[in-house]
Design a protein around this motif. Sequence first.
Motif, PDB file in Angstrom:
ATOM      1  N   LEU A   1       0.726  -1.269   0.029  1.00  0.00           N
ATOM      2  CA  LEU A   1      -0.088   0.035  -0.131  1.00  0.00           C
ATOM      3  C   LEU A   1       0.672   1.225   0.166  1.00  0.00           C
ATOM      4  N   ASP A   2       1.982   1.430  -0.612  1.00  0.00           N
ATOM      5  CA  ASP A   2       3.027   2.277  -0.608  1.00  0.00           C
ATOM      6  C   ASP A   2       3.316   2.420  -2.176  1.00  0.00           C
ATOM      7  N   LEU A   3       3.214   3.633  -2.835  1.00  0.00           N
ATOM      8  CA  LEU A   3       3.556   3.907  -4.075  1.00  0.00           C
ATOM      9  C   LEU A   3       5.015   2.980  -4.556  1.00  0.00           C
ATOM     10  N   LEU A   4       5.918   3.584  -3.710  1.00  0.00           N
ATOM     11  CA  LEU A   4       7.226   3.110  -4.195  1.00  0.00           C
ATOM     12  C   LEU A   4       7.661   1.716  -4.216  1.00  0.00           C
ATOM     13  N   LEU A   5       6.780   1.042  -3.069  1.00  0.00           N
ATOM     14  CA  LEU A   5       6.880  -0.393  -2.863  1.00  0.00           C
ATOM     15  C   LEU A   5       6.288  -1.080  -3.995  1.00  0.00           C
ATOM     16  N   PHE A   6       5.064  -0.496  -4.551  1.00  0.00           N
ATOM     17  CA  PHE A   6       4.332  -1.136  -5.663  1.00  0.00           C
ATOM     18  C   PHE A   6       5.183  -0.945  -6.765  1.00  0.00           C
ATOM     19  N   PHE A   7       5.976  -0.026  -6.964  1.00  0.00           N
ATOM     20  CA  PHE A   7       6.834  -0.021  -8.234  1.00  0.00           C
ATOM     21  C   PHE A   7       7.690  -0.909  -8.229  1.00  0.00           C
TER      22      PHE A   7
ATOM     23  N   VAL B   1       9.555   3.307 -16.582  1.00  0.00           N
ATOM     24  CA  VAL B   1      10.467   4.583 -16.188  1.00  0.00           C
ATOM     25  C   VAL B   1       9.422   5.629 -16.398  1.00  0.00           C
ATOM     26  N   VAL B   2       8.548   5.840 -17.224  1.00  0.00           N
ATOM     27  CA  VAL B   2       7.701   6.842 -17.316  1.00  0.00           C
ATOM     28  C   VAL B   2       6.561   6.762 -16.116  1.00  0.00           C
ATOM     29  N   MET B   3       6.104   5.519 -15.793  1.00  0.00           N
ATOM     30  CA  MET B   3       5.292   5.440 -14.473  1.00  0.00           C
ATOM     31  C   MET B   3       5.977   5.777 -13.342  1.00  0.00           C
ATOM     32  N   LEU B   4       7.160   5.658 -13.066  1.00  0.00           N
ATOM     33  CA  LEU B   4       7.913   5.932 -11.823  1.00  0.00           C
ATOM     34  C   LEU B   4       7.701   7.466 -11.756  1.00  0.00           C
ATOM     35  N   LEU B   5       8.170   8.011 -12.741  1.00  0.00           N
ATOM     36  CA  LEU B   5       8.118   9.836 -12.607  1.00  0.00           C
ATOM     37  C   LEU B   5       6.775  10.315 -12.196  1.00  0.00           C
ATOM     38  N   GLY B   6       5.467   9.664 -12.747  1.00  0.00           N
ATOM     39  CA  GLY B   6       3.952  10.035 -12.392  1.00  0.00           C
ATOM     40  C   GLY B   6       4.008   9.394 -10.842  1.00  0.00           C
ATOM     41  N   LEU B   7       4.691   8.379 -10.279  1.00  0.00           N
ATOM     42  CA  LEU B   7       4.140   7.961  -8.915  1.00  0.00           C
ATOM     43  C   LEU B   7       4.942   9.086  -7.977  1.00  0.00           C
TER      44      LEU B   7
ATOM     45  N   ALA C   1       1.453   9.733 -17.264  1.00  0.00           N
ATOM     46  CA  ALA C   1       2.777   9.296 -16.957  1.00  0.00           C
ATOM     47  C   ALA C   1       2.344   7.483 -16.397  1.00  0.00           C
ATOM     48  N   ILE C   2       1.673   7.603 -15.278  1.00  0.00           N
ATOM     49  CA  ILE C   2       1.301   6.385 -14.626  1.00  0.00           C
ATOM     50  C   ILE C   2       0.507   5.394 -15.703  1.00  0.00           C
ATOM     51  N   GLY C   3      -0.408   6.061 -16.204  1.00  0.00           N
ATOM     52  CA  GLY C   3      -1.401   5.381 -17.112  1.00  0.00           C
ATOM     53  C   GLY C   3      -0.726   4.632 -18.470  1.00  0.00           C
ATOM     54  N   LEU C   4       0.547   5.241 -18.720  1.00  0.00           N
ATOM     55  CA  LEU C   4       0.975   4.760 -19.876  1.00  0.00           C
ATOM     56  C   LEU C   4       1.836   3.352 -19.449  1.00  0.00           C
ATOM     57  N   GLY C   5       2.551   3.534 -18.303  1.00  0.00           N
ATOM     58  CA  GLY C   5       2.943   2.409 -17.868  1.00  0.00           C
ATOM     59  C   GLY C   5       2.282   1.159 -17.465  1.00  0.00           C
ATOM     60  N   LEU C   6       1.138   1.464 -16.825  1.00  0.00           N
ATOM     61  CA  LEU C   6       0.241   0.466 -16.584  1.00  0.00           C
ATOM     62  C   LEU C   6      -0.305  -0.145 -17.941  1.00  0.00           C
ATOM     63  N   ALA C   7      -0.811   0.695 -18.778  1.00  0.00           N
ATOM     64  CA  ALA C   7      -1.398   0.239 -19.974  1.00  0.00           C
ATOM     65  C   ALA C   7      -0.285  -0.711 -20.979  1.00  0.00           C
ATOM     66  N   VAL C   8       1.123  -0.576 -20.643  1.00  0.00           N
ATOM     67  CA  VAL C   8       1.795  -1.221 -21.539  1.00  0.00           C
ATOM     68  C   VAL C   8       1.622  -2.780 -20.739  1.00  0.00           C
ATOM     69  N   LYS C   9       1.364  -2.793 -19.575  1.00  0.00           N
ATOM     70  CA  LYS C   9       1.541  -4.245 -18.524  1.00  0.00           C
ATOM     71  C   LYS C   9      -0.019  -4.761 -19.108  1.00  0.00           C
ATOM     72  N   THR C  10      -0.909  -3.834 -19.146  1.00  0.00           N
ATOM     73  CA  THR C  10      -2.507  -4.446 -19.318  1.00  0.00           C
ATOM     74  C   THR C  10      -2.546  -5.707 -20.290  1.00  0.00           C
TER      75      THR C  10
END
Length: 531
Positions: free
Chosen positions: A147-153, A191-197, A231-240
Amino acid sequence: MIDINESVMQALLAFVVLIPLIGAAAALLPAPPGLKGKSPEQAVLRHGVTVTGVVLLAALALAAGFDHSRPQTMQATTDISWIPALDVRIHLGVDGISLPLLVLTALLTFLCALHSYFVRPPGGSPKGFVALLLVLETGTLASFAVLDLLLFFLAFETVLIPMYFLIARWGGAGRSAAAWKFVLFTLLGSVVMLLGLLLIGIKAGTFDMVTLASDNGRSLTVTTQVVAVLAIGLGLAVKTPMWPLHSWLPDAHTAAPTVGSVLLAGVLLKMGTYGFVRILLPAAPEGFEVFAPYLAAFAVVGIVYGSLACLALARKGAKGDLKRLIAYSSVGHMGFVLLGIATMTPTGVNGALFANVAHGLITGLLFFLVGALKDRTGTTDLDTLSAQGVRATGAALYGRAPRLGGLLAFAAVASLGLPGLAGFWGEMLALFGAFDPAAGLSRPAYLVFMAVGAFGTLLTAAYLLVVVRRVCMGEPPRETDDVPLLADVRGHEFAAWTPLVVLTVLAGLWPKVLLGLTDPAVQQLLAGGPR
C-alpha cells in the motif's frame, strides 16, 4: 468468516508475500540426501510444489479469516517505517479488491508448479526454473498486497526478470527476441510510470495509497493529476496490455513455456488494471476523468482489433498458431476490463474486477489445454491440428481424446462469455457501466463505446467457435505408426485443471461471492471516504 485475530492475519499476509522469496533461495541450495528421491531435479520440482502449496493454503486461510462484513476496510495491515526521509513505509494490507487477486495468484502459481513437476520444462536447470517461478510469485503477490507507491513500483518491476528468463531459457522458437521485446516494452513504460508516482508522492506529501485514496485528489492540482495520470497510465497500459501498446504480448505468449503463458495471462496482466483501480481512480480522479473517454476508445478498439486478429489466425490456410490466437484474445478481453474502469462507475469498475478474475481462470485453463495439446501432437499450428484425410494428423479431439476436446470446448464457450459461466458477468457489467457512465463523461460517446464493445462479443464468439470446430471436430484419422494414439486427460492434468473449471462455473452461477467482496470496496474507493 472464521474468527482470527488481527495479529494472526498480519502474520498470514506477511507469510504469503515473503515465503516464496525464501523458497526461491532454498531452491538454489543442494537438496538434503533424504529428500532427493529419484534425482535432485525431482527434489527441487517437488520443493516448488510444496512452497507454492503452502502459500496457497496460507492465502486461503487469509481469505477465510477476512471480515466479509467490511470488505471496504483494509485488513491484515502492517505499517512499518522503512525510509523515513521519503516517508516510504512497508505498508501491507488487503481489502475486497485485492483479496481475490491474491488468492488467484497463489492458486495459478501452485497449479503451474504442479504441472511442472509432472511435465518437466525442457532444457535448463530445474533449480533455476523453480527459483524464478517463486520470485515471480513474490513479485505478483506483493503487487496486490503493498500500500505504498514506491513499494508497488518495486514489486511491479520484480516480475520482469524472472519472466524474461522463463521465456528466454525455457521458451520455444523465437524465445530470445520475444523475451527482449517483453522486457524493453515494460521497462520503458515503467520509467515513465515511476516519474508519475514520484510526482504524486511529492506533491501530496505521502506515498501511502490509503492516505491518497482518502484524500481523493484534494491535495493535487488538476494539472498535476493530468500529468500523473498520463505518466502512470502509460506504464500500466503497457502491462495490461492496451491497444496499441500490446505488440509484445503475442510474441511473448507464443514463445513462452506453458507455465509462463498461464502466469503471464492469468496474473501479470492483472497488475496493470489493478494499478488503474488502486492508484489512479482514487488518487487522481479529476485527471483520470480527462483521459477516461480516450481510455474507453482505446479499449473498444482493442476489443475489435483482438477479435479480428483472432479471426484472421483461425482462418483456414492462415498457418495460425493457437497460442498466438489466445494471446490476441487477451487483448480483447482486457479491453473490456479497461472499458469498465473508464466508466468511473461502481458498476463498470466491479465488472472490470470480475472480468480480471474470470480472465485469469479461463485463459489460464486455455493455455494449460493448449500446452497439453502441444505435448501430444508436437504443434499448435491450427492448419496442422485441423488437417483431414486418411493419413492426416489433425487433432479431431472429440473422436480421439473426448475429455480433452470437451475441456477445450468448455474453456472456449466460457471465454466467449456464455451466461452461467465466469466470463459473462464482467463483460456484461462493463457494458452496463458504459450505458450510464459517471457524471461529467459524455453519455453519447459511451453509448457508442458500448455498441462497439457489444459487437466485439459477437466477433469473440465467432473465432472461438471456429477454433472449436477446427480442432475438436472432424473425422479421426486411423491409428497407424504415423498417426499414434492421442492420450486423453491424465491424472495430474485432471488435478491441475479441475479447480479452474469448478471456479469458472461457481463464479458464473454465484457471482455474488465475488461482487460482495468488490462492491463495497469500489463504492468507497470512488467516493474517497475514510479507509
